[in-house]
Scaffold this motif. Structure first.
Motif, PDB file in Angstrom:
ATOM      1  N   ARG A 112       0.835  -1.198   0.000  1.00 16.95           N
ATOM      2  CA  ARG A 112       0.000   0.000   0.000  1.00 16.95           C
ATOM      3  C   ARG A 112       0.870   1.248   0.000  1.00 16.95           C
ATOM      4  NH1 ARG A 112      -5.215  -1.031   0.674  1.00 16.95           N
ATOM      5  NH2 ARG A 112      -5.849  -3.041   1.531  1.00 16.95           N
ATOM      6  N   PRO A 170      -5.267  14.043  -4.710  1.00 13.73           N
ATOM      7  CA  PRO A 170      -6.634  14.360  -5.116  1.00 13.73           C
ATOM      8  C   PRO A 170      -6.904  15.835  -5.376  1.00 13.73           C
ATOM      9  CG  PRO A 170      -6.562  13.912  -2.771  1.00 13.73           C
ATOM     10  CD  PRO A 170      -5.212  13.575  -3.295  1.00 13.73           C
ATOM     11  N   ASN A 180      -9.381  15.564  -8.345  1.00 14.02           N
ATOM     12  CA  ASN A 180     -10.328  14.456  -8.326  1.00 14.02           C
ATOM     13  C   ASN A 180     -11.718  14.998  -8.021  1.00 14.02           C
ATOM     14  OD1 ASN A 180      -8.412  12.542  -8.865  1.00 14.02           O
ATOM     15  ND2 ASN A 180      -8.323  11.697  -6.798  1.00 14.02           N
ATOM     16  N   GLU A 236     -15.767  14.061  -7.496  1.00 20.20           N
ATOM     17  CA  GLU A 236     -16.699  12.980  -7.201  1.00 20.20           C
ATOM     18  C   GLU A 236     -17.964  13.148  -8.024  1.00 20.20           C
ATOM     19  OE1 GLU A 236     -18.815  10.768  -3.351  1.00 20.20           O
ATOM     20  OE2 GLU A 236     -17.458  12.480  -3.071  1.00 20.20           O
ATOM     21  N   SER A 245     -10.537   7.020 -14.175  1.00 20.28           N
ATOM     22  CA  SER A 245     -11.351   6.810 -12.985  1.00 20.28           C
ATOM     23  C   SER A 245     -10.405   6.512 -11.835  1.00 20.28           C
ATOM     24  CB  SER A 245     -12.323   5.655 -13.211  1.00 20.28           C
ATOM     25  OG  SER A 245     -13.051   5.390 -12.032  1.00 20.28           O
ATOM     26  N   TYR A 246     -10.463   7.309 -10.788  1.00 21.81           N
ATOM     27  CA  TYR A 246      -9.534   7.177  -9.672  1.00 21.81           C
ATOM     28  C   TYR A 246     -10.051   6.186  -8.630  1.00 21.81           C
ATOM     29  CZ  TYR A 246      -6.452   8.559  -5.819  1.00 21.81           C
ATOM     30  OH  TYR A 246      -5.552   8.559  -4.798  1.00 21.81           O
ATOM     31  N   ALA A 247     -11.360   6.171  -8.464  1.00 23.39           N
ATOM     32  CA  ALA A 247     -12.035   5.292  -7.505  1.00 23.39           C
ATOM     33  C   ALA A 247     -13.496   5.248  -7.939  1.00 23.39           C
ATOM     34  CB  ALA A 247     -11.892   5.849  -6.083  1.00 23.39           C
ATOM     35  N   PRO A 248     -14.304   4.373  -7.341  1.00 26.48           N
ATOM     36  CA  PRO A 248     -15.720   4.356  -7.716  1.00 26.48           C
ATOM     37  C   PRO A 248     -16.353   5.742  -7.591  1.00 26.48           C
ATOM     38  CG  PRO A 248     -15.214   2.445  -6.381  1.00 26.48           C
ATOM     39  CD  PRO A 248     -13.980   3.309  -6.360  1.00 26.48           C
ATOM     40  N   VAL A 302     -15.325   8.531  -8.672  1.00 28.88           N
ATOM     41  CA  VAL A 302     -14.350   9.621  -8.541  1.00 28.88           C
ATOM     42  C   VAL A 302     -13.483   9.625  -9.793  1.00 28.88           C
ATOM     43  CG1 VAL A 302     -12.426  10.583  -7.229  1.00 28.88           C
ATOM     44  CG2 VAL A 302     -14.314   9.457  -6.033  1.00 28.88           C
ATOM     45  N   HIS A 303     -13.383  10.795 -10.454  1.00 35.75           N
ATOM     46  CA  HIS A 303     -12.623  10.900 -11.689  1.00 35.75           C
ATOM     47  C   HIS A 303     -11.496  11.917 -11.553  1.00 35.75           C
ATOM     48  CE1 HIS A 303     -16.334   9.028 -13.193  1.00 35.75           C
ATOM     49  NE2 HIS A 303     -15.570   8.529 -14.144  1.00 35.75           N
ATOM     50  N   HIS A 304     -10.357  11.558 -12.095  1.00 33.35           N
ATOM     51  CA  HIS A 304      -9.204  12.452 -12.160  1.00 33.35           C
ATOM     52  C   HIS A 304      -9.380  13.338 -13.395  1.00 33.35           C
ATOM     53  CE1 HIS A 304      -4.524  12.688 -12.858  1.00 33.35           C
ATOM     54  NE2 HIS A 304      -5.096  13.871 -12.791  1.00 33.35           N
TER      55      HIS A 304
END
Length: 414
Positions: free
Chosen positions: A149, A283, A309, A311, A395-398, A400-402
């Motif tokens: 991580r 972010p 980032n 959301e 897509s950075y996370a569900p 969430v877009h960069h």
């Protein structure tokens, strides 16, 4: 590769015997050897079990450049890895072990970087270095590392363990640029390739650029090598990334066109130098906005590339999206409808089209307004900001877009 050589007339009989005893190494094909003989590859770890009929004369030898079998050439690296691991473990294969074997990995030269959830089950530990030698052999590598991580230290330091090899320094070629870095100390993000390609195509000839979060040179190098920037001030506070950036600049022959500012970019003393500023931090790069405004040329302004980032709630994008306002200036400069309009030549571009979500538009508009205010406060006169481009990087996370916003900033009224 160990192999048994025999006369051609005995080759088929020998093959049948080896297949029956499961001693034939299926990774390699039959090969001709001196003396008109044929060599069949065998599994070295099972040679002690070799028991052949006396009417099949053969000789044990080693082949330096064994030719892969047709079946091996058709196998993907992931399939080959699993086959070699099954062979290593013998009959103890299980569904749990199958889930533990990676289907994908990053490759950096002769080093493969495995995902953090690879080979975590207890049986793998008993194999020791034999496991990593097998992984390297199957994947055509010499070194193996495993990712952990990312550390929450503000520098996105990777937690990477070197499993096979003496050091973590690698070289990675991306869009014709040679990057070098230590995988145990620095991250390489292949997911940003679309933005690096876009940056490389920008018309930056003769410009001075400030890269506030340079890292190992993800964007510094495309600006210098492909976009033609005259000079780049690269800011970075991670000492390991600074060393990697220095080496990468030398590798690509552009060291004399870049000055590295080691330390916190918020303390950067530069002013009034930049035609363009890159704020490639997620972010959010918001803490760098005041510095970006200070380094822009006060008489002519320039372009900010602002990463963030954003959301987005779940659900399909609307069929139509509102047009982004083109410029931000003092309130009295707004159109009668309360919203400035895109220049005619910019309307309908795909980057500002229906695929952009309302949340992205709202963030871009709010950012343009905030930057306009910072510039006006800094210089004591009106400035205007124009949205040139809004780019979804990944897509950075569900949900969430960069995103990257290209913002033109100019002194005076629009």
């Amino acid at each position: 590769v160990p192999a048994l050589a025999t006369e051609r007339r005995f080759a088929q009989r020998l093959r049948e015997c080896l297949e029956e005893e499961r001693l034939l190494d299926g990774r390699y094909g039959l090969q001709q050897v001196p003396g008109g003989r044929v060599a069949l590859p065998v599994l070295e770890e099972k040679l002690s079990r070799l028991c052949l009929p006396p009417d099949v004369p053969c000789e044990l030898l080693r082949i330096q450049d064994a030719v892969p079998s047709r079946a091996a050439r058709r196998r993907t690296p992931a399939q080959q890895l699993r086959e070699e691991l099954r062979r290593l473990l013998g009959g103890s294969w299980s569904e749990e072990l199958e889930r533990d074997v990676p289907h994908a990995w990053q490759r950096h030269g002769d080093l493969v970087l495995l995902s953090e959830d690879s080979f975590r089950a207890e049986p793998w530990d008993r194999l020791g270095s034999a496991l990593w030698q097998t992984v390297a052999s199957a994947l055509g590598a010499r070194r193996v590392a495993r990712r952990g991580r990312v550390m929450p230290d503000g520098m996105r330091t990777p937690s990477v363990t070197l499993l096979l090899g003496q050091h973590g320094w690698v070289e990675h070629v991306d869009n014709g640029i040679r990057y070098t870095f230590d995988v145990t100390k620095c991250m390489f993000s292949p997911g940003n390739i679309t933005e690096k390609l876009r940056v490389a195509s920008l018309p930056c000839s003769g410009e001075v650029l400030v890269d506030l979060y340079a890292g190992i040179g993800y964007f510094t190098l495309p600006f210098l090598v492909h976009a033609g920037a005259a000079f780049v001030h690269a800011c970075e506070w991670n000492s390991h990334a600074v060393e990697a950036l220095h080496r990468t600049l030398l590798l690509n022959g552009v060291r004399e066109r870049c000055h590295i500012h080691a330390g916190d970019s918020r303390q950067l003393q530069l002013r009034d130098v930049a035609d363009r500023v890159n704020l490639g931090l997620i972010p959010s790069s918001e803490e760098g906005w005041p510095v970006a405004c200070r380094v822009l040329k006060k008489d002519t302004g320039g372009v900010l590339h602002i990463h963030h980032n954003v959301e987005t709630p779940p659900g399909p994008a609307p069929p139509q999206s509102p047009v982004l306002p083109a410029e931000r200036g003092p309130p009295e400069a707004a159109s009668s409808g309360g919203e400035a309009q895109l220049p005619v030549e910019n309307r309908g571009k795909e980057t500002l089209g229906a695929r952009l979500r309302p949340e992205w538009h709202r963030w871009a508009e709010a950012t343009a307004t905030r930057i306009q205010g910072l510039l006006a406060e800094l210089h004591g006169q009106p400035w205007c900001t124009s949205i040139l481009h809004l780019q979804a990087v990944k897509s950075y996370a569900p949900h969430v877009h960069h995103l990257v916003l290209d913002l033109q900033c100019r002194p005076g009224l629009p």
